[in-house]
Design an enzyme around this catalytic site. Sequence first.
Site, PDB file in Angstrom:
ATOM      1  CB  THR A 156      -0.909   0.037   1.255  1.00 54.22           C
ATOM      2  OG1 THR A 156      -0.063   0.098   2.402  1.00 54.22           O
ATOM      3  CG2 THR A 156      -1.796  -1.186   1.360  1.00 54.22           C
ATOM      4  CG  HIS A 157       0.478   4.309   1.335  1.00 52.45           C
ATOM      5  ND1 HIS A 157      -0.332   5.406   1.209  1.00 52.45           N
ATOM      6  CD2 HIS A 157      -0.093   3.514   2.265  1.00 52.45           C
ATOM      7  CE1 HIS A 157      -1.351   5.289   2.062  1.00 52.45           C
ATOM      8  NE2 HIS A 157      -1.233   4.145   2.707  1.00 52.45           N
ATOM      9  CB  SER A 284      19.437   1.741 -25.552  1.00 50.11           C
ATOM     10  OG  SER A 284      20.237   2.894 -25.750  1.00 50.11           O
ATOM     11  CE  LYS A 290      18.429   2.172 -20.917  1.00 49.47           C
ATOM     12  NZ  LYS A 290      17.679   2.659 -19.784  1.00 49.47           N
ATOM     13  CD  GLU A 297       9.286   2.436 -21.140  1.00 42.67           C
ATOM     14  OE1 GLU A 297       9.619   3.618 -21.263  1.00 42.67           O
ATOM     15  OE2 GLU A 297      10.073   1.486 -21.313  1.00 42.67           O
ATOM     16  CD  GLN A 329     -17.916  12.710 -43.310  1.00 44.35           C
ATOM     17  OE1 GLN A 329     -18.894  12.434 -43.990  1.00 44.35           O
ATOM     18  NE2 GLN A 329     -16.983  13.536 -43.734  1.00 44.35           N
TER      19      GLN A 329
HETATM   20  N1  ARG Z   1     -20.446  10.197 -44.490  1.00 42.08           N
HETATM   21  C1  ARG Z   1     -21.573  10.524 -43.678  1.00 42.08           C
HETATM   22  C2  ARG Z   1     -21.259  10.235 -42.225  1.00 42.08           C
HETATM   23  O1  ARG Z   1     -20.305   9.613 -41.965  1.00 42.08           O
HETATM   24  C3  ARG Z   1     -22.754   9.757 -44.126  1.00 42.08           C
HETATM   25  C4  ARG Z   1     -24.053  10.441 -43.920  1.00 42.08           C
HETATM   26  C5  ARG Z   1     -24.138  11.683 -44.700  1.00 42.08           C
HETATM   27  N2  ARG Z   1     -25.464  12.186 -44.741  1.00 42.08           N
HETATM   28  C6  ARG Z   1     -25.705  13.403 -45.190  1.00 42.08           C
HETATM   29  N3  ARG Z   1     -26.911  13.763 -45.277  1.00 42.08           N
HETATM   30  N4  ARG Z   1     -24.747  14.209 -45.528  1.00 42.08           N
HETATM   31  O2  ARG Z   1     -21.948  10.601 -41.335  1.00 42.08           O
END
Ligand code: ARG
Length: 466
Positions: A156-157, A284, A290, A297, A329
């Site tokens: 702990t700690h 390294s 090393k 990491e 999108q």
């Molecule tokens: N490429 C668009 C997206 O990933 C698809 C839908 C686009 N629809 C639109 N009405 N522009 O969301």
Amino acid sequence: MNKKLWSGLFTQPVDEGVAAYTASVHFDHRLWEVDIQGSLAHAHMLAQQGLLSPEELKQIQHGLEIVGQEIRQGEFTWRIELEDIHSNIEARLIELIGYSGKKLHTGRSRNDQVATDMRLWLVKELTHIQQLLRYLQLALVELARSHTETLMPGYTHLQVAQPISFAHHLLAYVEMFKRDEQRMQEIKARTNTLPLGSAALAGTSYPLDRKLVAQLLGMVDEEGGEQICQNSLDAVSDRDFIIEFCAAAGLCMVHISRFSEELVLWLNQNFAFIRLADKYVTGSSIMPQKKNPDVPELARGKTGRVVGHLMAMFTLMKAQPLAYNKDNQEDKEALFDTVDTLTTTLSIFGNLVKDGVSVNAHNMLEALRQGYPTATDLADYLVRKGIPFKDAHESVAKVVKLALEKGCGLEQLALPELQAIDGNIGSDVDEVLDLVSALKRRNSLGGTAPEQVKRQIEEHLFRLLA
Ligand code: ARG
């Protein structure tokens, strides 16, 4: 040919910069397989409802098969002016089969199409992630199996506290990854719900059979009941499934990161609790001696970007009015990168634990000894002999001081040395100071005693090998 799909209304071609800015095909092409899958289900249903003739359905099925082959073989020409995966596939379909290809979009919008694609894609990835999580858990349990009596310091700690077994320590991570697996299952069940049939936002006047589409796409619950988004506005705009997935992925990476931190520590020369096989370490360029733990990491570092994607998704959603907005999108690169980072990390860790870790039990034991982990046990022993705890505490402090001076563990002090400090100490103290006995004594449910840990291992194996 270069005109966009909606350009009947437009008097100018779209600006090149705008076309590049709004396009997503360079990253959303990853959705091609689920996009075709969704289109096939939609077409099948349209034909069932009399909205496509059997001949038109055949042509669409045949055309989509060719499109799929072209993409799989790397022969498909992606056109940035067609913006996204959906329009690219549809345009090619129309090129291939003509008139009937244009009918595929009946009762459908890219808005419900993309929402469906994203869900289908994520559901598949979630199944893969669950498999990777099980593989990692199994590797941890298998390693734990040979170390139920291997003593190490429990901290702990980050200060030595009490003796535990290495197996017990590993099983703590199994619990974390087990919860991760459960979370993925719950998210998968919710994600597997059908937006298609919601059209652009308000539903459609065509007599679509959404239940049939849900069945065809496997969007069903455990009893086989169709899972269908019940509100068309929500269906096209909801990305909760991505947000909750990113949260679960972030948490899973946090678990990996905690484990990584311990691996780095255990690999440090001053601990030297474990070694990693050469294939999992890196050298390294300047210091020939090393061997660096780059994998843990990096995993610790990559946790930051996964958690960052979660923040991006929250922020993406927070001010969006109903229903679909192009903001959405922006969900793709974050989701794809989250999945890629999580799957590659889990897969490497599964292998690393399976065949990369060797344990230096001697060093673990030495580190334990140097921390006087049975001091509390000795005080409790004196209390059981009727000594007030305050006095017992004082006696044990003197015992620890002597051991420090002699550079040995409490159990290595001779009985007369102990008795010179406190005459209440008898020969039965050996059992109290013995580290193995101290481990065995912690036999409460969930404790580190080998009996408990072996039972946990059996339960995990039963679950993971089922
Ligand atoms: N490429 C668009 C997206 O990933 C698809 C839908 C686009 N629809 C639109 N009405 N522009 O969301």
